[in-house]
Design an enzyme around this catalytic site. Sequence first.
Site, PDB file in Angstrom:
ATOM      1  N   LYS A  15      -7.230   1.345  -2.853  1.00  0.00           N
ATOM      2  CA  LYS A  15      -6.825   0.920  -1.508  1.00  0.00           C
ATOM      3  C   LYS A  15      -7.004   2.051  -0.508  1.00  0.00           C
ATOM      4  O   LYS A  15      -7.394   1.824   0.645  1.00  0.00           O
ATOM      5  CB  LYS A  15      -5.375   0.452  -1.527  1.00  0.00           C
ATOM      6  N   THR A  31       0.877  -1.170   0.000  1.00  0.00           N
ATOM      7  CA  THR A  31       0.000   0.000   0.000  1.00  0.00           C
ATOM      8  C   THR A  31       0.914   1.218   0.000  1.00  0.00           C
ATOM      9  O   THR A  31       1.605   1.498   0.973  1.00  0.00           O
ATOM     10  CB  THR A  31      -0.922   0.014   1.226  1.00  0.00           C
ATOM     11  N   LYS A  91       0.461   4.947   8.234  1.00  0.00           N
ATOM     12  CA  LYS A  91       1.026   5.285   6.920  1.00  0.00           C
ATOM     13  C   LYS A  91      -0.056   5.346   5.856  1.00  0.00           C
ATOM     14  O   LYS A  91      -0.138   6.299   5.078  1.00  0.00           O
ATOM     15  CB  LYS A  91       2.105   4.263   6.560  1.00  0.00           C
TER      16      LYS A  91
END
Length: 287
Positions: free
Chosen positions: A171, A96, A239
């Site tokens: 995502k 990701t 993150k």
Amino acid sequence: MKRIGFIGVGIMGKSMVRNLMKAGYEVSIYARTKGKVLDIIEEGAIWCDSIAECSKGQDAVITIVGYPKDVEEVYFAETGILANADQGTYVIDMTTSTPKLAAKIYKEAKEKDIFSLDAPVTGGDTGAKAGTLAILVGGDKEAFEACHQVFEAMGKNIVYMGEAGMGQHAKMANQIAIAGTIAGVTECLVYAKKVGLSPETLFGAISTGAAGSFQMTNVVPRVLEGDLNPGFFIKHFIKDMAIASEEAKDHEASLEILDHVLRIYKDLEEKNLGDLGTQGLIKHYEE
């Protein structure tokens, strides 16, 4: 397609490598610490001493590393993938990461006659083990179709999202939805305990109704058992949410719930809890 290089053999990656081998692929691996992957080497994965070695002579090279800075290093260093993969190789980043970085990899790969896909996954460690990950893919449609069987070894819901970077955008949307859901489920648990409900009885009653979700089914049992070990690290979720928040600002979207949950998780990380699983959000309410 027979030979696959796999770079980044962590919690998720190790299960993905196993499923690729089960599907009949010859898998070469590279990880920063060989000692952590001895088990999978014994199971048949071929160890490489460098990223460069793991990139050469492969039909596809898959990466799933920690952060965008790691992706940048793995792909663009002189000893990295793009400098060492053969022409015609498919490079698939399943980290990701940022949509901008996915587009950058795609552009440079194309100049080297290498096919690039961004293909982040969702489904956590349980999905990785079961081979039931959802895989969200950006890049050229022809490259997606060429790699479909590879994806089928690791996931069940494999969806082409559009041009380079769109897998990462998908995502981000997924992580935005999870942020609100995991916060809601955790607060539900806190409320149940405060008013004297049995959490086990409550979640057994409501998890199959309109309140049901993956987070309720898979995360709540871990919390109730006191298991805060990572299927997915808090530090990695931070993150992801930070990327989503930044992308939202770039596109003039206001995401108040995401930003609130992100602040809570950052507070937990500042308290040295970043290596807990995302269900460690319960620690915020236990203080």
